[in-house]
Design an enzyme around this catalytic site. Sequence first.
Site, PDB file in Angstrom:
ATOM      1  N   THR A  14    -104.048  37.123 -33.176  1.00  0.00           N
ATOM      2  CA  THR A  14    -103.662  38.529 -33.397  1.00  0.00           C
ATOM      3  C   THR A  14    -102.991  38.711 -34.756  1.00  0.00           C
ATOM      4  OG1 THR A  14    -103.246  38.676 -31.035  1.00  0.00           O
ATOM      5  CG2 THR A  14    -102.359  40.450 -32.381  1.00  0.00           C
ATOM      6  N   VAL A  15    -102.016  37.849 -35.075  1.00  0.00           N
ATOM      7  CA  VAL A  15    -101.267  38.028 -36.325  1.00  0.00           C
ATOM      8  C   VAL A  15    -102.121  37.628 -37.523  1.00  0.00           C
ATOM      9  CG1 VAL A  15     -99.205  37.367 -37.618  1.00  0.00           C
ATOM     10  CG2 VAL A  15     -99.058  37.708 -35.139  1.00  0.00           C
ATOM     11  N   ALA A  44    -108.281  28.426 -41.370  1.00  0.00           N
ATOM     12  CA  ALA A  44    -108.643  27.457 -40.330  1.00  0.00           C
ATOM     13  C   ALA A  44    -108.134  27.970 -38.993  1.00  0.00           C
ATOM     14  CB  ALA A  44    -108.024  26.094 -40.649  1.00  0.00           C
ATOM     15  N   ARG A  46    -108.965  27.334 -34.418  1.00  0.00           N
ATOM     16  CA  ARG A  46    -109.707  26.492 -33.471  1.00  0.00           C
ATOM     17  C   ARG A  46    -111.140  26.995 -33.286  1.00  0.00           C
ATOM     18  NH1 ARG A  46    -104.650  26.974 -30.913  1.00  0.00           N
ATOM     19  NH2 ARG A  46    -103.388  25.252 -31.655  1.00  0.00           N
ATOM     20  N   GLU A 126     -89.685  35.493 -42.560  1.00  0.00           N
ATOM     21  CA  GLU A 126     -89.326  36.865 -42.151  1.00  0.00           C
ATOM     22  C   GLU A 126     -90.007  37.245 -40.843  1.00  0.00           C
ATOM     23  OE1 GLU A 126     -87.230  39.591 -41.954  1.00  0.00           O
ATOM     24  OE2 GLU A 126     -87.109  39.373 -44.118  1.00  0.00           O
ATOM     25  N   VAL A 129     -88.645  36.358 -36.858  1.00  0.00           N
ATOM     26  CA  VAL A 129     -87.579  37.031 -36.107  1.00  0.00           C
ATOM     27  C   VAL A 129     -87.756  38.540 -36.172  1.00  0.00           C
ATOM     28  CG1 VAL A 129     -85.094  37.316 -35.837  1.00  0.00           C
ATOM     29  CG2 VAL A 129     -85.986  35.169 -36.724  1.00  0.00           C
ATOM     30  N   GLY A 184    -101.029  42.323 -27.047  1.00  0.00           N
ATOM     31  CA  GLY A 184    -100.830  41.245 -28.035  1.00  0.00           C
ATOM     32  C   GLY A 184     -99.370  41.026 -28.400  1.00  0.00           C
ATOM     33  N   LYS A 202     -84.962  32.914 -31.735  1.00  0.00           N
ATOM     34  CA  LYS A 202     -84.716  33.880 -32.806  1.00  0.00           C
ATOM     35  C   LYS A 202     -83.206  34.023 -33.062  1.00  0.00           C
ATOM     36  CE  LYS A 202     -88.897  36.499 -31.751  1.00  0.00           C
ATOM     37  NZ  LYS A 202     -89.439  37.551 -30.889  1.00  0.00           N
ATOM     38  N   GLY A 299     -96.465  42.246 -32.146  1.00  0.00           N
ATOM     39  CA  GLY A 299     -97.745  42.908 -32.404  1.00  0.00           C
ATOM     40  C   GLY A 299     -98.298  42.480 -33.749  1.00  0.00           C
TER      41      GLY A 299
HETATM   42  N1  HSE Z   1     -93.568  37.390 -28.109  1.00  0.00           N
HETATM   43  C1  HSE Z   1     -92.715  37.897 -29.123  1.00  0.00           C
HETATM   44  C2  HSE Z   1     -92.023  39.137 -28.611  1.00  0.00           C
HETATM   45  C3  HSE Z   1     -93.531  38.248 -30.325  1.00  0.00           C
HETATM   46  O1  HSE Z   1     -92.424  39.666 -27.566  1.00  0.00           O
HETATM   47  O2  HSE Z   1     -91.078  39.579 -29.213  1.00  0.00           O
HETATM   48  C4  HSE Z   1     -93.069  37.806 -31.636  1.00  0.00           C
HETATM   49  O3  HSE Z   1     -92.021  36.970 -31.726  1.00  0.00           O
END
Ligand code: HSE
Length: 432
Positions: A14-15, A44, A46, A126, A129, A184, A202, A299
């Site tokens: 996703t990211v 790269a 999988r 960045e 967190v 996501g 975090k 997201g």
């Molecule tokens: N799974 C994390 C959240 C996404 O829901 O905050 C990013 O760290």
Amino acid sequence: MAKPLRVGIAGLGTVGASVVELLRANGPALAARAGRPIEVVRAASRTPKPDLGLDAVFDTDLKSLASDDVDVLVELIGGDTMARDIVARALDAGQHVVTANKALLAAFGGELFDKAEQGNLALGFEAAVAGGIPIINALRNGLAANEVDVLAGIVNGTSNYILTAMEDDGWSFADALAEAQRLGYAEADPTFDIEGIDAAQKLAILAALAFDTDIDFTGVHVEGISQVDIEDIRYARELGFSIKHLGIARLTDAGVEARVHPALVPDTLLLAKVAGVMNAVMVHGSAVGPTLYVGPGAGGMPTASAVVADLVEVARGTHTVPRAPERCLRSLPIDGVACPHYLKIPAIDQPGVFAEVADILSRHDISIEAVIQRPQAIRAGAEPWVPIVILTDDVAETVVEDSVAELGRLPGVTGTITRIRVADLGAMMPAA
Ligand code: HSE
């Protein structure tokens, strides 16, 4: 224009896909801001992702990114095994690194930051967190004049999404989690979100930066939201609170107190209004006082926004090279915390039971702030029972634990007692 910054991306989930899209969509503007183009030259993952239409050398082998034609490795695979290996290799090979991987930094940040410092390289995080909120930049730069003594906030988007859907829309926990996964937001293993591990990672990163110390992630007290019931959310509302999943870190003379747990947040605080996938981080600085940073915490695009911001800094040459922290402060156990508590006690509907409950609280010197017990809440059973909801004044951890254990032994108490802390940062936090 100067020669392009050549990027290698590890992970096209996703990211990763959003980073590719954002670099493509904003390419000219980013090149102007960075002083040179930012180009993905290798990727790269999988499995191949032909739909991304990526004009770069692709390989399913993540190690292929340790190539001379890559200036900066963007690590978006998550986890701390393969990620540790490829980030360490990249730094050893003189590549800058940008990562969204809080698990990696919480576990192995020390060794990786050392490598980056030795190589005079960026290790941008960045995106690790609070998703799109530029909180790392705020702590490093915007608040550089301050001594930070407290930071607190909502740093897991999935948990906040779930709690908000339960509170505002009456969704079940399971339905809200499934929707967060579909959108996501959730980690590959969603227990990291709902059991508080992601938030603790975090918080450890934020506290280390804010207090300029090494923080041992295992010293963070962690509780998730899986035990939060919709009934508690409703009682909390009635008492003037929202239940949020908070991370709280304080600097004290004895060390650092860091904890992650559900908490009742008074409606009078801005934090109570932070809904859905939004994150919020409150930082209290010695000069500025309380500050609050709000934005989407998970997201694809919000996280990509943070990744690309780190890339722009590397392209400009304005990135921060990590340096070893000034100190290594002690992680304090949760026993030292004292705060108000929400208690829900399932009790037989008979004369004298409430008096016994009140007697135990009184003997532990716990002052009662509010009580709810409703005739319409009485439930059928071998003996009818009813939840007694009590809001206490400040009470120390060990005292509340002893009291709850004693309450649980009363013959009139029929089941498990729910105990949720109340956020005790009122004076520190910006009001609504
Ligand atoms: N799974 C994390 C959240 C996404 O829901 O905050 C990013 O760290």
